[in-house]
Design an enzyme around this catalytic site. Structure first.
Site, PDB file in Angstrom:
ATOM      1  CD  GLU A 185      -2.836   1.385   2.311  1.00  0.00           C
ATOM      2  OE1 GLU A 185      -2.960   0.429   3.098  1.00  0.00           O
ATOM      3  OE2 GLU A 185      -3.551   2.406   2.339  1.00  0.00           O
TER       4      GLU A 185
ATOM      5  CG  ASP B 222      -8.620   2.228   3.262  1.00  0.00           C
ATOM      6  OD1 ASP B 222      -8.382   1.297   4.046  1.00  0.00           O
ATOM      7  OD2 ASP B 222      -7.808   3.157   3.048  1.00  0.00           O
TER       8      ASP B 222
ATOM      9  CD  GLU C 266      -6.941  -0.745   6.792  1.00  0.00           C
ATOM     10  OE1 GLU C 266      -6.505  -0.107   5.840  1.00  0.00           O
ATOM     11  OE2 GLU C 266      -7.771  -0.274   7.607  1.00  0.00           O
TER      12      GLU C 266
ATOM     13  CG  ASN D 139      -4.750   5.166   0.798  1.00  0.00           C
ATOM     14  OD1 ASN D 139      -5.634   4.487   1.313  1.00  0.00           O
ATOM     15  ND2 ASN D 139      -3.464   4.878   0.925  1.00  0.00           N
TER      16      ASN D 139
ATOM     17  CD  GLU E 299      -6.085   0.753   0.273  1.00  0.00           C
ATOM     18  OE1 GLU E 299      -6.223   1.553   1.217  1.00  0.00           O
ATOM     19  OE2 GLU E 299      -5.324  -0.226   0.305  1.00  0.00           O
TER      20      GLU E 299
HETATM   21  P1  C2E Z   1      -4.995   3.921   5.592  1.00  0.00           P
HETATM   22  O1  C2E Z   1      -5.141   3.921   4.127  1.00  0.00           O
HETATM   23  O2  C2E Z   1      -5.996   3.142   6.370  1.00  0.00           O
HETATM   24  O3  C2E Z   1      -3.532   3.451   5.900  1.00  0.00           O
HETATM   25  C1  C2E Z   1      -3.186   2.633   6.934  1.00  0.00           C
HETATM   26  C2  C2E Z   1      -2.636   3.397   8.060  1.00  0.00           C
HETATM   27  O4  C2E Z   1      -2.410   2.538   9.164  1.00  0.00           O
HETATM   28  C3  C2E Z   1      -1.267   3.989   7.733  1.00  0.00           C
HETATM   29  O5  C2E Z   1      -1.165   5.185   8.467  1.00  0.00           O
HETATM   30  C4  C2E Z   1      -0.322   2.973   8.324  1.00  0.00           C
HETATM   31  O6  C2E Z   1       0.953   3.503   8.621  1.00  0.00           O
HETATM   32  C5  C2E Z   1      -1.059   2.603   9.576  1.00  0.00           C
HETATM   33  N1  C2E Z   1      -0.679   1.283  10.053  1.00  0.00           N
HETATM   34  C6  C2E Z   1      -0.381   0.231   9.301  1.00  0.00           C
HETATM   35  N2  C2E Z   1      -0.119  -0.832  10.064  1.00  0.00           N
HETATM   36  C7  C2E Z   1      -0.261  -0.460  11.353  1.00  0.00           C
HETATM   37  C8  C2E Z   1      -0.145  -1.122  12.612  1.00  0.00           C
HETATM   38  O7  C2E Z   1       0.168  -2.290  12.708  1.00  0.00           O
HETATM   39  N3  C2E Z   1      -0.428  -0.366  13.715  1.00  0.00           N
HETATM   40  C9  C2E Z   1      -0.780   0.926  13.653  1.00  0.00           C
HETATM   41  N4  C2E Z   1      -1.041   1.563  14.772  1.00  0.00           N
HETATM   42  N5  C2E Z   1      -0.903   1.577  12.468  1.00  0.00           N
HETATM   43  C10 C2E Z   1      -0.636   0.895  11.334  1.00  0.00           C
HETATM   44  P2  C2E Z   1      -0.634   6.467   7.819  1.00  0.00           P
HETATM   45  O8  C2E Z   1       0.454   6.186   6.864  1.00  0.00           O
HETATM   46  O9  C2E Z   1      -0.421   7.439   8.920  1.00  0.00           O
HETATM   47  O10 C2E Z   1      -1.857   6.933   6.933  1.00  0.00           O
HETATM   48  C11 C2E Z   1      -3.019   7.356   7.516  1.00  0.00           C
HETATM   49  C12 C2E Z   1      -4.065   7.545   6.494  1.00  0.00           C
HETATM   50  O11 C2E Z   1      -3.739   8.645   5.644  1.00  0.00           O
HETATM   51  C13 C2E Z   1      -4.213   6.361   5.544  1.00  0.00           C
HETATM   52  O12 C2E Z   1      -5.016   5.414   6.163  1.00  0.00           O
HETATM   53  C14 C2E Z   1      -4.876   7.003   4.362  1.00  0.00           C
HETATM   54  O13 C2E Z   1      -6.253   7.122   4.556  1.00  0.00           O
HETATM   55  C15 C2E Z   1      -4.281   8.388   4.369  1.00  0.00           C
HETATM   56  N6  C2E Z   1      -3.228   8.487   3.357  1.00  0.00           N
HETATM   57  C16 C2E Z   1      -1.938   8.091   3.443  1.00  0.00           C
HETATM   58  N7  C2E Z   1      -1.287   8.372   2.291  1.00  0.00           N
HETATM   59  C17 C2E Z   1      -2.196   8.935   1.445  1.00  0.00           C
HETATM   60  C18 C2E Z   1      -2.131   9.452   0.101  1.00  0.00           C
HETATM   61  O14 C2E Z   1      -1.115   9.432  -0.589  1.00  0.00           O
HETATM   62  N8  C2E Z   1      -3.296   9.954  -0.423  1.00  0.00           N
HETATM   63  C19 C2E Z   1      -4.437   9.981   0.298  1.00  0.00           C
HETATM   64  N9  C2E Z   1      -5.530  10.486  -0.272  1.00  0.00           N
HETATM   65  N10 C2E Z   1      -4.533   9.525   1.557  1.00  0.00           N
HETATM   66  C20 C2E Z   1      -3.421   8.994   2.129  1.00  0.00           C
HETATM   67 MG    MG Z   2      -7.257   1.817   5.990  1.00  0.00          MG
HETATM   68 MG    MG Z   3      -5.651   2.766   2.709  1.00  0.00          MG
END
Ligand code: C2E
Ligand code: MG
Ligand code: MG
Length: 540
Positions: free
Chosen positions: A314, A431, A488, A369, A401
């Site tokens: 991802e 998602d 997730e 995403n 997603e």
């Molecule tokens: P998401 O798409 O649900 O991404 C998963 C989030 O959960 C990611 O946070 C990831 O680092 C975190 N995560 C994964 N495994 C674990 C785990 O085992 N424990 C915990 N506590 N967290 C875990 P992240 O990278 O902070 O991203 C947060 C959200 O920001 C993402 O949720 C997504 O909705 C959004 N996002 C991230 N990158 C992009 C992007 O390029 N474009 C858009 N539109 N949204 C993005």
């Molecule tokens: Mg997610």
């Molecule tokens: Mg996602």
């Protein structure tokens, strides 16, 4: 102060220099009058002199001429005086027209209240008098909520009539000596002098105004529900009373009331201003960051829970900030969405991710995403397809997603995007399932290829019976619909096992692998290359 007293539009004083005694247009007439007067005096006195020295009965021709000249003089005097009076009247009319035009320029045509210009002028005057009297100036801002909807739904006539009624309502409560204005389509403001020790009275007034304007208005049989928010501010202590400063502070307080959905009037405080400055610096830094490619793709591995083999990554955005280090999307995604930059930010990250993935061996999928804010972009599907074509990335390896909330916001927009992408072979994942409305109809409405259960359920899935029940229900439903489930947030072995037992097909999380740079992902793949398939975990 007499709250409740009817207060009309305050005529705003216009700075005028005192009119000259004689205007430029009047000068010729005045000169004529003076000459006529001089000639009259001269003629009259010489006539009197002649008459006195001769017998009245035997007036000679020179006397007759002098008498005729005198009559002519009188006529000239009368004419000059008349002309002078006309000019005076004309000047008065012109001055009245100018005064009216100036008043109109400072008046809101719908409510008859002062407009922004009139308010500024009135407040400047109030500032002076307030300070002289040892008062401070308070501005109460009131904004009607979702007023555009009233115009859209019932038309501008009803909208205008509602604004007039709101203006009347406010007039009823605004105290004597205050300035009341409509500043923009749905924003009203009241400026009033308040004694320094009596600031709570201004808050009480704002509460009354807020309560009384927020109600249902009967506009010729149409019932219009109006809600409002309010911000209050006064001049900063120890500073000069400047209308623009106070109004800006009241607007900041109003913004705060809006974002916190405050039901009561909100006083301005310096923290709000600091937050605003930080926020605008952040917005500016995001703009610069996009230009300078500071937003990078990180790759979170996803595995087949049964075999532990890598299925894909991802793509998650990270901000490599020049001073603050690596920043998480929570800080910049919501702001980018609000300022309309999420599209360019996401596309820059996706392009870099595709560039990196092109170098890798294997047919791993890449999940990206898409924010709800991006769905209104009608060319999004075309641009995504063009990007994968340009990067030579097979469409069937791309997974888009979408969150439930974006589907809920506009299902038609989401459907358009999905149909266009699916036609090209791109796959679709739902998602964060479970955090939104978890509507079963969404599952039926869109041709989903994957459902991702949010990590908030997985975090407690091996201890909390409710989480187990929810995850089991989702996997059972998804199996019945033939849609695979991804779990997730798999942080440890126990959660990983539980997710597999409950029927999730694939999973991701720190136990599988934390999000990593493109180089780290390439390294991981290189290290496993000889093993045939990349196994990150092995379910027991
Ligand atoms: P998401 O798409 O649900 O991404 C998963 C989030 O959960 C990611 O946070 C990831 O680092 C975190 N995560 C994964 N495994 C674990 C785990 O085992 N424990 C915990 N506590 N967290 C875990 P992240 O990278 O902070 O991203 C947060 C959200 O920001 C993402 O949720 C997504 O909705 C959004 N996002 C991230 N990158 C992009 C992007 O390029 N474009 C858009 N539109 N949204 C993005
Ligand atoms: Mg997610
Ligand atoms: Mg996602």
């Amino acid at each position: 102060m007499h709250a409740g007293r009817m207060l009309g539009l305050k005529p705003v004083r216009i700075a005028e220099s005192p009119p000259p005694l004689v205007s430029r247009a009047e000068w010729p007439v005045v000169v004529l009058l003076l000459c006529a007067l001089g000639a009259f005096v001269w003629n009259g006195s010489s006539l009197l002199h002649i008459v006195a020295s001769q017998q009245i009965s035997g007036l000679d021709p020179s006397v007759q001429i002098a008498a005729a000249a005198l009559v002519l003089n009188v006529a000239l005097l009368l004419f000059g005086w008349r002309r002078y009076a006309d000019l005076q009247q004309e000047a008065a009319l012109r001055a009245e027209d100018r005064r009216r035009a100036a008043l109109q320029e400072e008046t809101d045509s719908i409510t008859g209240l002062a407009n922004r210009k009139g308010f500024a002028a009135g407040v400047e005057t109030l500032c002076k008098t307030a300070i002289d009297a040892g008062h401070c100036l308070v501005i109460i801002s009131l904004q009607m909520q979702r007023f555009k909807r009233i115009n859209d739904r019932f038309g501008f006539d009803v909208g205008d009539a509602t604004l007039r009624r709101i203006g009347e309502e406010l007039r009823l409560h605004v105290p004597e000596g205050a300035v009341l204005a409509r500043l923009s389509s749905d924003e009203f403001a009241i400026a009033l002098p308040v004694h320094k020790d009596n600031l709570p009275s201004a808050e009480r007034l704002a509460e009354t105004l807020l309560r009384d304007v927020s109600r249902t208005y009967d506009i010729e049989g149409t019932y219009i529900q109006v809600g409002a928010i309010s911000g209050i501010a006064n001049a900063p202590a120890g500073t000069a009373c400047r209308a623009a400063d106070i109004l800006r502070r009241a607007d900041i307080a109003l913004d705060h009331a809006r974002s916190t959905r405050a039901a009561r009037p909100t006083w301005f405080d310096a923290g709000m201003e600091r937050a605003l400055i930080e926020r605008s610096e952040l917005e500016q830094a995001i703009r610069v960051g996009i230009e300078h490619h500071q937003f990078l793709p990180y790759f979170e591995p996803q595995v087949d829970l049964r075999t532990g083999a890598l299925t894909g990554f991802e793509v998650l955005a990270r901000w490599q900030h020049p001073n603050r280090g690596l920043l998480s999307p929570e800080l910049f995604i919501p702001v980018s969405e609000e300022i309309g930059l999420i599209g360019s930010l996401s596309e820059s990250v996706i392009a870099q991710a595709l560039d990196a993935a092109r170098q890798w061996d294997g047919d791993f999928s890449l999940s990206i995403n898409i924010s709800p804010a991006q769905l209104s972009d009608l060319w999004l599907a075309q641009r995504l397809v063009r990007m994968i074509t340009e990067h030579g990335f097979p469409a069937n390896r791309l997974i888009v997603e979408l969150t439930e909330s974006s589907l809920f916001e506009d299902i038609d927009l989401a459907r358009n995007l999905v149909v266009s992408l699916k036609n090209q072979g791109v796959r679709l994942a739902l998602d964060d399932f479970g955090t939104g409305f978890s509507s079963l109809s969404h599952l039926r409405m869109l041709p989903l290829d994957m459902i991702k259960i949010d990590r908030s359920f997985m975090a407690t899935v091996h201890v909390d019976r409710e989480s187990i029940a929810i995850v089991r229900a989702v996997t059972t439903l998804a199996q019945a619909l033939g849609i695979p489930v991804t779990a997730e947030g798999l942080e440890d072995a126990a959660t990983y096992e539980k997710a597999a037992t409950l029927g999730a097909k694939t999973g991701q999380g720190w136990y599988v692998g934390k999000p990593m740079t493109a180089d780290a992902a390439a390294d991981l793949l290189r290290r496993h290359r000889d093993a045939g398939d990349v196994k990150l975990r092995q379910a027991s």
